[in-house]
Design an enzyme around this catalytic site. Structure first.
Site: not given
Ligand code: HSE
Ligand code: NDP
Length: 434
Positions: A138, A207
């Site tokens: 995205i 994130k």
């Molecule tokens: N392990 C991460 C997820 C990979 O499942 O979102 C993508 O950042």
């Protein structure tokens, strides 16, 4: 003079994501040349296991000495898709010391050391791009860093981990068990090398830290993000959510305080109404709502994990960095001028769903209601039912509150645990998106 010689790329890591980056670089070579203006050449591939067969990769390019690859003098751009803190951090620093711009998908590293990596890139006049680090394919980092740079973002709420969304979706829609769904997500290449990072919420929290930094022009690290994983979410929670017309998602929520003087950042499972757009985000898809002052509400949606989708974001960064190189320019660096503090979870205000095991006798409801009232937490609904197994004199009591500060809810729960008539607190879940 116009440059005509190829831009040379060192690929650090060739696993789920790296192998797809290499594949797309090879199969789309002509288009990439046309879009960039010069050819972009895969000049070396650093891995841990050199003897592993890697389809489409010239074995002559493969090395276990990533440092030597970066120091050999002809590399323009490094793509770091190894993951984890070390050796990725040292390799990125080495790249900058050797005049090499970096594209990385490494949210764990950026959430821990983003500030020093940005500083190193800035000092060297080089690019550090990381679109793939948040929400897979995205386009989100660049729109937030660039397209919304003139607006004021007040809130970000979304599903930013594909693995946990895949597991929760399977548990909800097919009744699959937790382990079975996790194994499937791992086999599909969604999970981190250590899936604890996914299921315990560390990946989403990393994130969230990156997004909080971008959204609020401040510095946020993994430790600043309140985090709860999804391993405790049970079939009973899904049943309870269904009764309320909700489902359960692992959400990342970033908010600017009303007075604008601080922000909050949190990751936890939450009930959301089935009518909410995030409720229909299935499998390993991600979706993120961004609320900005002038733009209003924006929604970003798409595949959040997996080799090819993530490689798409990496390649987008690669093209941008190549164009910058040719223009002898540099993309945006870190913007952290607001220095807003990240408040503790106690200051978050939201609604709660609390499931209690209580003694089924007169006065219990009144006792429980009194505890809520003493802590200033207003009750919206209460539902009581005898245990379905006919379990003697016990009952389940489900309380849904109006909005209240998290600290007040914690005080309420601590006091409830002390009541003789409360035999256990089966679950506490925040209710969002209403
Ligand atoms: N392990 C991460 C997820 C990979 O499942 O979102 C993508 O950042
Ligand atoms: P993998 O575990 O599949 O791949 C890691 C790669 O790094 C492998 O090729 C491995 O080599 C190589 N490697 C490990 N240690 C070293 C070392 N010391 N020196 C050189 N190479 C090394 O990870 P992914 O591809 O899944 O993830 C890579 C990055 O992308 C991570 O930061 C991850 O968080 C991020 N990401 C992943 C997504 C996904 O869906 N998988 C989505 C978004 C981001 P070998 O092949 O020999 O084992």
């Amino acid at each position: 003079m116009m440059r005509t010689r190829p831009l040379k790329v060192a690929l650090l890591g060739c696993g789920v994501v790296g192998s797809e980056v290499a594949r797309i670089m090879t199969t789309h070579a002509d288009d990439l040349t046309a879009r960039i203006g010069v050819p972009v050449e895969l000049a070396g591939v650093a891995v841990r296991r050199p003897s592993k067969v890697r389809e489409g990769i010239d074995p002559a390019l493969v090395t276990t000495d990533a440092t030597a690859l970066l120091k050999r003098g002809d590399i323009d751009i490094a793509i770091e898709v190894i993951g984890g803190i070390e050796p990725a951090r040292t390799l990125i620093t080495t790249a900058f010391e050797n005049g090499i711009s970096v594209v990385s998908a490494n949210k764990a590293l950026l959430a821990q050391d983003g500030a020093s990596l940005h500083a190193a890139a800035e000092a060297a006049g080089l690019d550090l791009y990381y679109e793939a680090a948040v929400a897979g394919a995205i386009p989100l980092v660049r729109p937030m860093r660039e397209s919304l740079a003139g607006d004021k973002i007040n809130r970000v709420m979304g599903i930013v981990n594909g693995t946990t969304n895949f597991i929760l979706d399977k548990m909800d829609s097919t009744g699959a068990g937790y382990q079975e769904a996790l194994d499937e997500a791992t086999a599909l290449g969604y999970a981190e090398a250590d899936p604890t990072a996914d299921v315990e919420g560390y990946d989403a929290a990393a994130k969230a830290a990156i997004l909080a930094g971008i959204a609020f022009h401040t510095r946020a690290r993994l430790d600043d993000v309140y985090r709860e994983g999804m391993t405790e979410v049970s079939a009973a929670d899904f049943a309870s959510a269904k009764r309320m017309g909700c489902t359960i998602k692992l959400l990342a929520i970033l908010e600017r305080a009303q007075d604008g003087e601080s922000v909050t950042a949190r990751v936890h499972p939450a009930m959301i109404p089935l009518s909410h757009p995030l409720a229909s985000v299935r499998e390993a898809y991600n979706a993120v709502f961004v609320e900005a002052e002038a733009a209003g509400r924006l929604m970003f949606y798409g595949p959040g994990a997996g080799g090819a989708p993530t490689a798409s974001a990496v390649l987008g960064d690669l093209v941008a960095v190549c164009r910058n190189k040719l223009a002898e320019a540099k993309g945006p660096g870190e913007s952290a001028y607001t220095r807003l503090p990240v408040s503790p979870i106690g200051e978050v205000v939201t609604r709660y769903h609390i499931s209690l095991d209580v003694a089924d006798k007169p006065g219990v409801l009144a006792q429980v209601a009194t505890v809520f009232s003493e802590h200033g937490v207003s009750i919206d609904t209460v539902r009581q039912q005898g245990h379905q197994d006919g379990g003697g004199d016990g009952a389940s009591l489900v309380v849904v509150t109006h909005r209240a500060p998290d600290a007040a809810l914690s005080g309420t729960v601590a006091a409830l645990r002390k009541l003789d008539t409360v035999r256990g607190v089966a679950s506490i879940m925040r209710v969002e998106g209403e």
